[in-house]
Design an enzyme around this catalytic site. Structure first.
Site, mmCIF file in Angstrom:
data_model
loop_
_atom_site.group_PDB
_atom_site.id
_atom_site.type_symbol
_atom_site.label_atom_id
_atom_site.label_comp_id
_atom_site.label_asym_id
_atom_site.label_seq_id
_atom_site.Cartn_x
_atom_site.Cartn_y
_atom_site.Cartn_z
ATOM 1 C CB SER A 143 31.320 20.269 42.180
ATOM 2 O OG SER A 143 31.343 18.858 42.295
ATOM 3 C CE1 TYR A 156 36.492 20.087 44.759
ATOM 4 C CE2 TYR A 156 34.673 18.521 44.630
ATOM 5 C CZ TYR A 156 35.490 19.467 44.028
ATOM 6 O OH TYR A 156 35.298 19.804 42.704
HETATM 7 P P1 NDP Z 1 42.394 20.270 36.525
HETATM 8 O O1 NDP Z 1 43.246 19.782 37.618
HETATM 9 O O2 NDP Z 1 42.544 19.669 35.179
HETATM 10 O O3 NDP Z 1 42.532 21.862 36.383
HETATM 11 C C1 NDP Z 1 42.594 22.687 37.525
HETATM 12 C C2 NDP Z 1 43.137 24.032 37.124
HETATM 13 O O4 NDP Z 1 43.144 24.888 38.279
HETATM 14 C C3 NDP Z 1 44.566 23.964 36.619
HETATM 15 O O5 NDP Z 1 44.693 24.793 35.489
HETATM 16 C C4 NDP Z 1 45.390 24.517 37.771
HETATM 17 O O6 NDP Z 1 46.525 25.193 37.252
HETATM 18 C C5 NDP Z 1 44.398 25.512 38.369
HETATM 19 N N1 NDP Z 1 44.716 25.858 39.756
HETATM 20 C C6 NDP Z 1 44.688 25.053 40.841
HETATM 21 N N2 NDP Z 1 45.087 25.736 41.940
HETATM 22 C C7 NDP Z 1 45.363 27.006 41.524
HETATM 23 C C8 NDP Z 1 45.817 28.181 42.174
HETATM 24 N N3 NDP Z 1 46.088 28.201 43.496
HETATM 25 N N4 NDP Z 1 45.995 29.284 41.452
HETATM 26 C C9 NDP Z 1 45.735 29.289 40.111
HETATM 27 N N5 NDP Z 1 45.301 28.213 39.445
HETATM 28 C C10 NDP Z 1 45.128 27.075 40.147
HETATM 29 O O7 NDP Z 1 40.885 20.085 37.035
HETATM 30 P P2 NDP Z 1 39.456 20.486 36.405
HETATM 31 O O8 NDP Z 1 39.609 21.176 35.121
HETATM 32 O O9 NDP Z 1 38.621 19.279 36.468
HETATM 33 O O10 NDP Z 1 38.973 21.470 37.540
HETATM 34 C C11 NDP Z 1 38.534 22.793 37.278
HETATM 35 C C12 NDP Z 1 37.421 23.140 38.252
HETATM 36 O O11 NDP Z 1 36.326 22.250 38.055
HETATM 37 C C13 NDP Z 1 37.791 23.009 39.732
HETATM 38 O O12 NDP Z 1 37.212 24.091 40.421
HETATM 39 C C14 NDP Z 1 37.124 21.698 40.151
HETATM 40 O O13 NDP Z 1 36.809 21.688 41.510
HETATM 41 C C15 NDP Z 1 35.891 21.728 39.296
HETATM 42 N N6 NDP Z 1 35.221 20.461 39.049
HETATM 43 C C16 NDP Z 1 35.892 19.373 38.541
HETATM 44 C C17 NDP Z 1 35.198 18.202 38.284
HETATM 45 C C18 NDP Z 1 35.887 16.968 37.773
HETATM 46 O O14 NDP Z 1 35.370 15.852 38.003
HETATM 47 N N7 NDP Z 1 36.982 17.093 37.045
HETATM 48 C C19 NDP Z 1 33.747 18.115 38.484
HETATM 49 C C20 NDP Z 1 33.169 19.301 39.034
HETATM 50 C C21 NDP Z 1 33.869 20.425 39.270
HETATM 51 P P3 NDP Z 1 47.984 25.236 37.905
HETATM 52 O O15 NDP Z 1 48.208 23.944 38.623
HETATM 53 O O16 NDP Z 1 48.872 25.428 36.701
HETATM 54 O O17 NDP Z 1 47.948 26.426 38.799
HETATM 55 C C1 8X3 Z 2 34.203 16.845 41.206
HETATM 56 C C2 8X3 Z 2 33.131 15.828 41.211
HETATM 57 O O1 8X3 Z 2 32.246 13.787 42.441
HETATM 58 O O2 8X3 Z 2 34.651 14.051 42.286
HETATM 59 O O3 8X3 Z 2 33.709 18.077 41.604
HETATM 60 O O4 8X3 Z 2 33.383 15.463 43.757
HETATM 61 S S1 8X3 Z 2 33.365 14.744 42.489
#
Ligand code: NDP
Ligand code: 8X3
Length: 256
Positions: A143, A156
């Site tokens: 991120s 985070y």
């Molecule tokens: P979402 O919430 O849309 O997706 C998150 C996914 O992670 C879901 O499929 C959820 O599935 C799964 N998950 C969470 N906890 C667990 C667990 N304990 N075991 C298995 N699966 C898990 O968010 P994003 O797609 O945005 O996030 C994906 C990644 O990208 C994360 O690592 C996030 O930190 C990172 N990220 C996101 C950004 C953003 O702004 N959106 C920017 C930068 C990075 P379920 O709940 O069904 O288990």
């Molecule tokens: C998610 C981006 O800016 O919400 O990783 O931390 S931010």
């Protein structure tokens, strides 16, 4: 050697980046092993993608915080497909927006156990199979928070700085193996991320109001591009933000 239909194991495939990556790789002929806790969503997605693209899809419920759950998911994926070539260690979350001295144990543990330990557990279980396959690619999802911290995002950010440390170490450890290592580090992206973080749909939506934020498909496209480069080309780290976000935090975001 790169196989004709590589097997990609994706955690967090029930939503956001993971789901979008599953959709894009399916269209490119990859076979899939999809994991998350919400099995109903994965089953629906698997049925759709196998029918639409004629590929083999395995899906399984996994909680990446739990060693036995991860091992069982990976073993079942290998039993189904016979190999793993690509790992997208994507499952993760932010929980709340707490100052460092105010964060409850529950939120801290959710982030550190999922975003750091869960990623290590996924890669630790899958990597022997990737090595055996003789060609592979490991993706971390970091991120912009792994590059710069912000108020309320201390834990985070610590977890995503941890991803940076892990991806650098794995890149060094695998140098000489036919396995590429990439950390894709997005900025603000409109997925279910903010809904999970705030548990408040209106607040989650407001975060992206007036911004053309990244989508899950944009991040999936970054992963596809890294994968489709020639085998000798390794993108170590890719920072990707929407045009409206000029700084790593909300400090310089253009609202329309
Ligand atoms: P979402 O919430 O849309 O997706 C998150 C996914 O992670 C879901 O499929 C959820 O599935 C799964 N998950 C969470 N906890 C667990 C667990 N304990 N075991 C298995 N699966 C898990 O968010 P994003 O797609 O945005 O996030 C994906 C990644 O990208 C994360 O690592 C996030 O930190 C990172 N990220 C996101 C950004 C953003 O702004 N959106 C920017 C930068 C990075 P379920 O709940 O069904 O288990
Ligand atoms: C998610 C981006 O800016 O919400 O990783 O931390 S931010």
């Amino acid at each position: 050697m790169r196989p004709d239909s590589p097997v990609a194991l994706i955690t967090g495939a029930s939503s956001g980046f993971g789901e979008a990556t599953a959709r894009l790789l399916a269209a490119k002929g990859y076979q899939l092993a999809l994991g998350a806790r919400r099995l109903d969503r994965l089953q629906k997605l698997s049925a759709e993608l196998s029918e639409k693209h004629g590929i083999k899809v395995f899906c399984g419920s996994v909680d990446t915080r739990e060693t036995a759950s991860v091992q069982d998911f990976v073993d079942s994926a290998v039993a189904h497909h016979g190999a793993i070539h690509v790992v997208v260690a994507n499952a993760g979350l932010a929980s709340g927006l707490h100052k460092v001295w105010e964060i409850p144990d529950e939120d801290m543990e959710a982030m550190l156990r999922t975003n750091v330990e869960g990623v290590v557990k996924t890669i630790r279980s899958a990597l022997p199979h990737v090595r055996r396959a003789g060609w592979g690619h490991i993706f971390f999802i970091g991120s912009t928070a792994g590059h710069q911290s912000y108020e309320g995002g201390g834990v985070y950010s610590a977890s995503k700085h941890g991803i940076k440390a892990l991806s650098h170490a794995l890149r060094l450890e695998l140098c000489g193996d036919p396995i590429r290592v990439t950390s894709v580090d997005p900025g603000m992206a409109e997925t279910e991320f903010a809904l999970v973080r705030f548990r408040d749909p209106a607040r989650a939506k407001a975060l992206y109001d007036g911004i053309d934020a990244l989508s899950g498909a944009d991040v999936a496209e970054c992963i596809r591009w890294c994968l489709e480069l020639p085998d000798h080309v390794n993108i170590d780290e890719m920072i990707v933000k929407c045009r409206d976000q000029a700084s790593h935090t909300m400090a310089k975001v253009h609202k329309h």
